[in-house]
Design a protein around this motif. Structure first.
Motif, PDB file in Angstrom:
ATOM      1  N   HIS A  18     -12.654  34.207  -3.824  1.00 48.80           N
ATOM      2  CA  HIS A  18     -11.458  34.399  -4.755  1.00 48.80           C
ATOM      3  C   HIS A  18     -11.903  35.464  -5.758  1.00 48.80           C
ATOM      4  O   HIS A  18     -12.966  35.313  -6.552  1.00 48.80           O
ATOM      5  CB  HIS A  18     -11.261  33.002  -5.504  1.00 48.80           C
ATOM      6  CG  HIS A  18     -10.098  33.183  -6.560  1.00 48.80           C
ATOM      7  ND1 HIS A  18      -8.652  33.267  -6.034  1.00 48.80           N
ATOM      8  CD2 HIS A  18      -9.866  33.102  -7.732  1.00 48.80           C
ATOM      9  CE1 HIS A  18      -7.906  33.405  -7.046  1.00 48.80           C
ATOM     10  NE2 HIS A  18      -8.770  33.163  -8.170  1.00 48.80           N
ATOM     11  N   ARG A  67     -13.647  23.702  -6.298  1.00 50.36           N
ATOM     12  CA  ARG A  67     -13.502  24.938  -6.767  1.00 50.36           C
ATOM     13  C   ARG A  67     -13.730  26.346  -6.102  1.00 50.36           C
ATOM     14  O   ARG A  67     -13.690  27.459  -6.458  1.00 50.36           O
ATOM     15  CB  ARG A  67     -14.369  25.146  -8.075  1.00 50.36           C
ATOM     16  CG  ARG A  67     -14.076  24.099  -9.285  1.00 50.36           C
ATOM     17  CD  ARG A  67     -14.699  24.270 -10.599  1.00 50.36           C
ATOM     18  NE  ARG A  67     -14.401  23.098 -11.609  1.00 50.36           N
ATOM     19  CZ  ARG A  67     -13.384  23.282 -12.326  1.00 50.36           C
ATOM     20  NH1 ARG A  67     -12.186  24.338 -12.119  1.00 50.36           N
ATOM     21  NH2 ARG A  67     -12.980  22.227 -13.065  1.00 50.36           N
ATOM     22  N   SER A 146      -8.409  26.525  -3.882  1.00 54.91           N
ATOM     23  CA  SER A 146      -9.359  25.699  -5.046  1.00 54.91           C
ATOM     24  C   SER A 146      -8.148  24.517  -5.410  1.00 54.91           C
ATOM     25  O   SER A 146      -7.373  25.071  -6.072  1.00 54.91           O
ATOM     26  CB  SER A 146      -9.887  26.346  -5.704  1.00 54.91           C
ATOM     27  OG  SER A 146     -10.210  25.607  -6.972  1.00 54.91           O
ATOM     28  N   TYR A 148      -8.916  22.819  -7.754  1.00 56.74           N
ATOM     29  CA  TYR A 148      -8.869  22.562  -9.272  1.00 56.74           C
ATOM     30  C   TYR A 148      -8.235  23.859  -9.849  1.00 56.74           C
ATOM     31  O   TYR A 148      -7.707  23.726 -10.749  1.00 56.74           O
ATOM     32  CB  TYR A 148     -10.360  22.700  -9.536  1.00 56.74           C
ATOM     33  CG  TYR A 148     -11.062  21.417 -10.083  1.00 56.74           C
ATOM     34  CD1 TYR A 148     -10.443  20.911 -11.005  1.00 56.74           C
ATOM     35  CD2 TYR A 148     -12.222  20.886  -9.356  1.00 56.74           C
ATOM     36  CE1 TYR A 148     -11.273  19.422 -11.499  1.00 56.74           C
ATOM     37  CE2 TYR A 148     -12.746  19.798  -9.558  1.00 56.74           C
ATOM     38  CZ  TYR A 148     -12.118  18.911 -10.680  1.00 56.74           C
ATOM     39  OH  TYR A 148     -12.760  17.722 -10.862  1.00 56.74           O
ATOM     40  N   ARG A 149      -8.559  24.960  -9.364  1.00 56.11           N
ATOM     41  CA  ARG A 149      -7.847  26.200  -9.917  1.00 56.11           C
ATOM     42  C   ARG A 149      -6.320  26.079  -9.941  1.00 56.11           C
ATOM     43  O   ARG A 149      -5.550  26.249 -10.735  1.00 56.11           O
ATOM     44  CB  ARG A 149      -8.235  27.406  -8.998  1.00 56.11           C
ATOM     45  CG  ARG A 149      -7.500  28.767  -9.572  1.00 56.11           C
ATOM     46  CD  ARG A 149      -8.116  30.055  -9.144  1.00 56.11           C
ATOM     47  NE  ARG A 149      -7.397  30.199  -7.550  1.00 56.11           N
ATOM     48  CZ  ARG A 149      -8.114  29.998  -6.488  1.00 56.11           C
ATOM     49  NH1 ARG A 149      -9.348  29.624  -6.529  1.00 56.11           N
ATOM     50  NH2 ARG A 149      -7.545  30.004  -5.257  1.00 56.11           N
ATOM     51  N   TYR A 150      -5.678  25.610  -8.640  1.00 58.51           N
ATOM     52  CA  TYR A 150      -4.354  25.502  -8.556  1.00 58.51           C
ATOM     53  C   TYR A 150      -3.855  24.387  -9.990  1.00 58.51           C
ATOM     54  O   TYR A 150      -2.759  24.734 -10.395  1.00 58.51           O
ATOM     55  CB  TYR A 150      -3.854  24.905  -7.310  1.00 58.51           C
ATOM     56  CG  TYR A 150      -2.458  24.201  -7.136  1.00 58.51           C
ATOM     57  CD1 TYR A 150      -1.451  25.382  -6.528  1.00 58.51           C
ATOM     58  CD2 TYR A 150      -2.095  23.185  -7.319  1.00 58.51           C
ATOM     59  CE1 TYR A 150      -0.178  24.966  -6.533  1.00 58.51           C
ATOM     60  CE2 TYR A 150      -0.721  22.553  -7.135  1.00 58.51           C
ATOM     61  CZ  TYR A 150       0.198  23.628  -6.699  1.00 58.51           C
ATOM     62  OH  TYR A 150       1.535  23.030  -6.640  1.00 58.51           O
ATOM     63  N   GLU A 152      -5.268  23.552 -12.404  1.00 55.83           N
ATOM     64  CA  GLU A 152      -5.586  23.849 -13.752  1.00 55.83           C
ATOM     65  C   GLU A 152      -4.512  25.194 -14.126  1.00 55.83           C
ATOM     66  O   GLU A 152      -3.848  25.153 -15.306  1.00 55.83           O
ATOM     67  CB  GLU A 152      -7.053  24.414 -13.981  1.00 55.83           C
ATOM     68  CG  GLU A 152      -7.835  23.341 -13.945  1.00 55.83           C
ATOM     69  CD  GLU A 152      -9.259  23.734 -13.715  1.00 55.83           C
ATOM     70  OE1 GLU A 152     -10.336  22.807 -14.069  1.00 55.83           O
ATOM     71  OE2 GLU A 152      -9.608  24.856 -13.314  1.00 55.83           O
ATOM     72  N   GLU A 153      -4.211  25.916 -13.150  1.00 56.69           N
ATOM     73  CA  GLU A 153      -3.125  26.817 -13.629  1.00 56.69           C
ATOM     74  C   GLU A 153      -1.745  26.183 -14.027  1.00 56.69           C
ATOM     75  O   GLU A 153      -0.927  26.768 -14.670  1.00 56.69           O
ATOM     76  CB  GLU A 153      -2.950  27.771 -12.483  1.00 56.69           C
ATOM     77  CG  GLU A 153      -4.154  28.546 -12.427  1.00 56.69           C
ATOM     78  CD  GLU A 153      -4.033  29.458 -10.998  1.00 56.69           C
ATOM     79  OE1 GLU A 153      -3.230  29.426 -10.217  1.00 56.69           O
ATOM     80  OE2 GLU A 153      -4.909  30.530 -10.688  1.00 56.69           O
TER      81      GLU A 153
END
Length: 837
Positions: A18, A67, A146, A148-150, A152-153
């Protein structure tokens, strides 16, 4: 024509960078053979690329997986025209993904064919053109972002919303407990967690069949309204179609003219055999079939659908009365005494759960007397196997929609996903006779009221629109045959506190969190939908998941497998209240915490059941575990039964007898959850624990009405002890003996355990007979300490002097007879608290 092609073989898994970077462990992986259905964790584990997350604290070293972006890929060369002529001849070819976890871009031959953002629903993508233009060896790729990334965004976009845990689980539509819970590991998964198939079809297909099954009040007529929706191809848009439905000898047909896509086929069955929950009647079911065929002269078959349905009515009776608002689950017009348990995903990696495992777990529930499982809102909509087996075994299902312990965003995109998810779940589960209640969420309405959410939200939307508007509308439209309840707990009225004892469903967590389990007797819920008490798993399960040497209550691995806040502290305080304040060694701690768990649920369920019909049910937390952990479960993460399971089997029996304290003494309550009057004679006796001799006694002939309860006051001469530390009340003649001890264990006058023990082999089984020479309290035979595959047929057995009990260990013929009859295998409370006499 319609043809299905399984695509679960031949996959590889690759970590994808990423913005040009990969987490350190991912960089060295390369392409990994993948199993579908499955997930990244299980693929890496199967190839020895990560350590088992269930062992010791390995869970902490797999956090990078959630992640990382991942790519699943396989060739579609096996679908070339010469190898799959049905695909080449079809007017339409769809890629059907039953479960993608979670945020995915799907490509065929390099062409994007679809995107997903919800692990709780399936997806169907038209890949006809992509296959035609993809060359002789097109690739199928599923690129997963990810989670987590989705999440958290999205949290950054919407702002932080309150939840039970500092994880972003409410910002992504996947299994919430993936992000950790007070009984679960943090293993944030990505993967293809349910099957992937290719569907080649022409003219038309059955897009959905939604049977609404009802019976008349007198049960003389059963009705099925089969709501059918078809999808047509372009060439098939003008074709006439015929639909035919059959069940129990009844038949209905409908014709779809050019362009029409929906029809309702009504069938009537005279005098159907009804479906009942276990203990109320048979689980009669019938095959319902729907056929789609061409309306042309050839009448060729195009598609078909089959399910087994049951004729029954279900409802929730929640009318106000003089004491509040009740909550009773009704089947075929009869209030059911719910003897229930909460169900969580049986594995943190659900793709590993197959039909055999579901069968084992549901049989364990049924054999413990359980007649309802509540599928908890932080997990998943279970597979067809789960609901089919519940229907087959007479276990009712309460199905939460998948929201738990958090405020959820209500933006338009999320609401659209929630509606699509709910619509699919309702249609998919509608045929199952066991499904009895739809529920909007777990604890969110309560959390908004009591957990400080209002101040943190500052007026922002938090999910109420789902529970009080969107979800009830979906259920009312698609499944009006079943009741909808906005949440658990819920009082039945937005103007009443959601966890009010006098109204609706109640969760009781002061016991465990704050109070001794005897405080259950201070509560009078109308329906106890959650309550529980912790204990470690069986020794074999704990030892297999923790390598600590020595194993102690506070060794690192044991503490890692305790996820509740101050969990071990609460266990210690529970032990102190009943067994005294001391430094417990592992063997005593393990045995006594399991005894305490069993006693806590016994006290709660016996008390709540004794108030029937005021309290119409209990749903204890929880039946099962998703990994090896200290938790509230009756069956641990390896499928082994804890002592609590045996206690449930007694308190959830069709007929029970219990002794309850009342302001002026004691009362015996007999509960009869059968259709037959219970006529028996009970003997109430106050006995010496030294000799077992009756110091005072009274006999009572009793008649307990069908589905009724009877209270028998204990005469003062029996209820009032001369020496509380050395006396006990027994109730005999009504099945299993009921006991009443006047004091806490630490204040009782226990003798050193003296008994005669004999073992004998009968075929493959081992029989262990214990004959007591003193009172022995809560005997447990922990044979899993000798053989992890062994288990006794009974536990928590209390004997008076001179009495005996035989334990049976199926398949235990090879066990060491001497080891079986000595601690820590054979244990009782006397081993810990005996006085030196």
């Amino acid at each position: 024509m319609t043809s299905w092609f399984d695509l679960c073989e031949g996959w590889t898994l690759t970590a994808e960078p990423h913005e040009g970077t990969l987490p350190g462990p991912a960089a060295a992986l390369g392409a990994v053979p993948a199993t579908v259905p499955g997930c990244v964790h299980t693929d890496l584990l199967d190839r020895g690329l990560i350590e088992d997350p269930y062992l010791d604290d390995n869970e902490d070293r797999s956090g990078w997986i959630g992640r990382t972006d991942w790519r699943y890929a396989r060739s579609l060369a096996d679908l070339a025209p010469e190898r799959a002529p049905d695909v080449a001849a079809a007017e339409r070819v769809d890629l059907v993904c039953e479960g993608l976890d979670t945020v995915a871009v799907v490509r065929v031959g390099g062409r994007e064919v679809g995107r997903t953002e919800n692990a709780h629903r399936s997806y169907r993508f038209d890949v006809t053109r992509a296959l035609a233009e993809g060359g002789p060896d097109p690739a199928l790729e599923v690129n997963l972002a990810s989670p987590y990334r989705y999440a958290e965004e999205r949290r950054e976009r919407f702002g932080p919303l309150p939840g039970a845990y500092d994880e972003p689980y409410q910002y992504i539509r996947k299994m919430a407990c993936n992000f950790g819970w007070d009984w679960g590991p943090t293993v944030v998964t990505s993967g293809i967690w349910r099957p992937v198939r290719l569907h080649a079809w022409s003219t038309a297909r059955l897009a959905s069949v939604r049977p609404l099954v009802t019976v008349t009040d007198d049960g003389s007529l059963g009705r099925v309204s089969a709501h059918v929706r078809v999808e047509r191809t372009g060439p098939g848009s003008e074709a006439p179609l015929t639909l035919t439905a059959t069940v129990a000898g009844a038949r209905a047909t409908a014709t779809l003219a050019a362009g029409e896509t929906e029809a309702v086929l009504d069938l009537v069955v005279s005098e159907p055999a009804l479906w009942w929950p276990r203990g109320h009647g048979d689980q009669s079911r019938y095959d319902l079939g729907v056929e789609l065929s061409s309306g042309a002269a050839d009448g060729r078959g195009l598609d078909s659908w089959r399910r087994r349905i049951g004729f029954r009515s279900v409802a929730v009776r929640s009318a106000p009365d003089d004491e509040g608002t009740g909550f009773a689950v009704r089947v075929n017009g009869r209030d059911v005494l719910v003897r229930g348990a909460n169900w969580i995903p049986d594995d943190a990696f659900p793709s590993r759960i197959g039909r055999d495992r579901y069968r084992e777990r549901i049989d364990q529930a049924r054999d413990a007397g359980i007649n309802l499982l509540r599928v908890w809102g932080g997990g998943i909509y279970e597979s067809e196997d789960f609901y089919e087996l519940c229907s087959e075994r007479g276990v009712l299902v309460w199905q939460d929609f998948l929201f738990a312990c958090a405020a959820y965003p209500e933006d338009a995109a999320t609401a659209a996903e929630v509606e699509a998810e709910a619509r699919e779940a309702v249609v998919r589960l509608a045929p199952h006779a066991s499904l009895a209640v739809w529920c909007g969420n777990n604890e969110n309405l309560w959390g908004h009221e009591d957990w400080g959410w209002k101040e943190r939200l500052e007026g922002r939307a938090w999910g109420a629109g789902y529970y009080l508007d969107l979800l009830p509308r979906v259920v009312a439209e698609l499944d009006p045959t079943r009741p909808y309840w906005p949440g658990s707990p819920w009082s039945g009225d937005a103007g009443t506190h959601p966890n009010a004892a006098e109204h609706g469903t109640m969760h009781l967590w002061d016991v465990w969190n704050e109070a001794d389990y005897t405080v259950y007797r201070d509560h009078r819920p109308r329906f106890a939908a959650e309550f529980g008490y912790q204990a470690p798993p069986t020794h074999a399960t704990l030892r297999a998941s923790v390598t600590d040497d020595p194993l102690t209550p506070v060794s690192p691995g044991v503490l890692h497998h305790q996820k509740a806040v101050d969990g071990n502290g609460k266990l210690a305080r529970g032990l102190e209240a009943h067994f005294g304040d001391r430094e417990w060694g592992y063997d005593d701690w393990h045995y006594l915490t399991q005894v305490n768990q069993a006693r806590a649920l016994t006290v709660g369920i016996e008390h709540f059941r004794s108030t029937w019909p005021y309290c119409t049910g209990t749903v204890m937390w929880q039946l099962n575990d998703c990994w090896p952990v200290t938790s509230w479960a009756a069956v641990d993460g390896a499928g082994r039964r804890k002592p609590l399971w045996y206690a449930l089997r007694r308190v959830y029996a069709d007929r029970v007898v219990t002794v309850q304290p009342v302001p002026d003494g004691l009362v015996v309550v007999l509960g009869n959850d059968t259709d037959e009057e219970w006529v028996t004679e009970v003997t109430l006796a106050r006995r010496s624990t030294d000799t077992g001799r009756a110091l005072a006694a009274s006999a009572h002939e009793v008649r307990v009405a069908p589905r009724g309860a009877l209270r028998v006051p204990v005469p003062t001469v029996v209820a009032e002890p001369s020496e509380p530390a050395g006396e006990v009340v027994t109730v005999d003649g009504a099945g299993e003996r009921a006991w009443w001890f006047f004091l806490r264990d630490l204040d009782l006058d226990y003798r050193k355990p003296e008994f005669d023990a004999q073992t004998r082999v009968e075929g493959a089984d081992l029989r262990v007979t214990v004959r007591a020479r003193v009172l022995l309290r809560d005997l447990v035979l922990n044979v899993d300490r000798l053989d992890p595959g062994a288990a006794a047929d009974s536990a928590l057995v209390t004997l008076l002097p001179g009495e005996s009990h035989t334990f049976t260990v199926p398949g235990g013929a090879g066990l060491d007879g001497a080891a079986v009859t000595t601690p820590p295998v054979l244990r009782c409370v006397n081993d810990v608290l005996a006085n030196d006499r």
